[in-house]
Design a protein around this motif. Sequence first.
Motif, PDB file in Angstrom:
ATOM      1  N   SER A  43      25.088   6.993   0.362  1.00 27.01           N
ATOM      2  CA  SER A  43      25.410   8.382   0.043  1.00 27.01           C
ATOM      3  C   SER A  43      25.558   9.200   1.328  1.00 27.01           C
ATOM      4  CB  SER A  43      24.315   8.974  -0.840  1.00 27.01           C
ATOM      5  OG  SER A  43      24.408  10.372  -0.859  1.00 27.01           O
ATOM      6  N   VAL A  48      35.399  10.151  -5.682  1.00 31.19           N
ATOM      7  CA  VAL A  48      35.138  11.568  -5.426  1.00 31.19           C
ATOM      8  C   VAL A  48      36.388  12.389  -5.762  1.00 31.19           C
ATOM      9  CG1 VAL A  48      34.713  13.277  -3.608  1.00 31.19           C
ATOM     10  CG2 VAL A  48      33.300  11.229  -3.730  1.00 31.19           C
ATOM     11  N   HIS A  56      30.468  14.661  -4.638  1.00 32.83           N
ATOM     12  CA  HIS A  56      29.663  13.737  -3.839  1.00 32.83           C
ATOM     13  C   HIS A  56      28.250  13.635  -4.422  1.00 32.83           C
ATOM     14  CE1 HIS A  56      26.662  12.997  -0.627  1.00 32.83           C
ATOM     15  NE2 HIS A  56      27.477  12.008  -0.333  1.00 32.83           N
ATOM     16  N   LYS A  82      35.500   7.210  -2.052  1.00 32.96           N
ATOM     17  CA  LYS A  82      36.270   8.433  -1.805  1.00 32.96           C
ATOM     18  C   LYS A  82      37.256   8.667  -2.947  1.00 32.96           C
ATOM     19  CE  LYS A  82      38.972  10.961   1.566  1.00 32.96           C
ATOM     20  NZ  LYS A  82      39.593  10.983   2.891  1.00 32.96           N
TER      21      LYS A  82
END
Lengths: 307, 141
Positions: free
Chosen positions: A223, A169, A211, A166
């Motif tokens: 994923s 991302v 993502h 995260k």
Amino acid sequence: MLSRKTCETAARPDQWVLIARDSLLELPKKPGDGTFFTRLRNPSTGEGALFLFSSCAQQLFEIKVFNEDYHSWFIGQTVQHDGRLFFATPMDALFLILYYLIKAEKEQGKFQPVDQVIVDEEFPSSHILLQCTQAVQSLHHVTEEKEIGSKKFYKYNKEKTLKWLKKKVVQTVKALKTNNVCVGSAVQSSTFIRSRQILDVTEEDYTRYAHGLISEYIPEDLSADLLKYLELPELSKPVAQPPVKKRKLSDKPVEAKEDYTLFNSTDLNKKKPSNKMTAAQKSLAKVDKSGMKNISSFFSIKSVSKK
Amino acid sequence: MMCENQPGTLIKLDLGSLTQAAHDAVHLLPCEIQYNGHAAVDKYFIPTIHQGASAKEVSFRGRPLKGQEIKIPAGYVGLVLEENHKPCSEEKGRTVCMKSTFLSFTQWNLETLPSADDCAVMSLMWPKISKAIHQPVDNEE
């Protein structure tokens, strides 16, 4: 015509145009150190891909290719038929190590030293991953650690991994914004669409795009888990938000179709679930996957002269 | 598949070759040229390049091309790599040399005016995006 081309290609040395990080050119300080191309396991597909490794910088570089049809190079006083443009960019080797940690968790499910985890008969060069100091020191992002005596033991931890991904991302979203990357569903087809897109782009578009980029480096299951962890709705069942829906309806057919064929034709063995593939990846898609498969064959003598 | 690329093979990048590398002018052409090798680029192509109203212009094989100079991103360098095959010593390690280096190249389009939307320009954004993906994350929770 074809056979003449074959002869000429075979007679010439192979040659590539590469844009590389300049740190790659650092001269080795110790004998035995050096920079070399080698094949390692692509953590997303599980198949072989070409990487560059600098043992003096203890850094792994990813090789990607940008490939537009019908292009050739003039280089000085020569013609190079192959119009591809390669990139060698620094890569976080933890992505590659993570592949083995997940595999070990599935197969043994116990704490192990990392050098026992990264064993791959099919890709003997994998042990160079242990030389990527930065990545080895970052193992705590994706594992639980135990220290017994002076030896460290690791076990894959999914929650920590998702947290780490995260962060990846988030920092990617930041870069997409600062670099003005168009992440809407219609990218770059015309300036008109482009400027319109900027108004339309939502935070979700950025996150989804990021993502998609990160998913190129992790196994498919992970994923999908990351998508949930980021609380992104699946694309297959879009929420009925009128403006978003309208944009998707009007813009997607323009780009999406081309995009999918691009992915599918170049990544032959791997079919990705379509919910991961936003048409928004357009611009970087060209840099992306095609290289992973192609470049390996172009670094092999036989396939080049055969073509 | 495996015999095609022995997976254990290391292909050495000869860093020492950099000192002898040329600094060639590099052009990306919007057509496929079915040929590899010498061409009198300096004689027939370069002299006809001129600055048009909104882009560089040149005529190649009777077609007008429009071009723009693209700079290699900071911290990066353009390289032309070359592998010289020695068929008899294939068993011995393979080596790739740096034949030429460049810090910018000219990208040519057929009809459309060059712009920041051209694929080649977009592709040069990759190092920046890649950096964000691969740089270490902050350690704090």
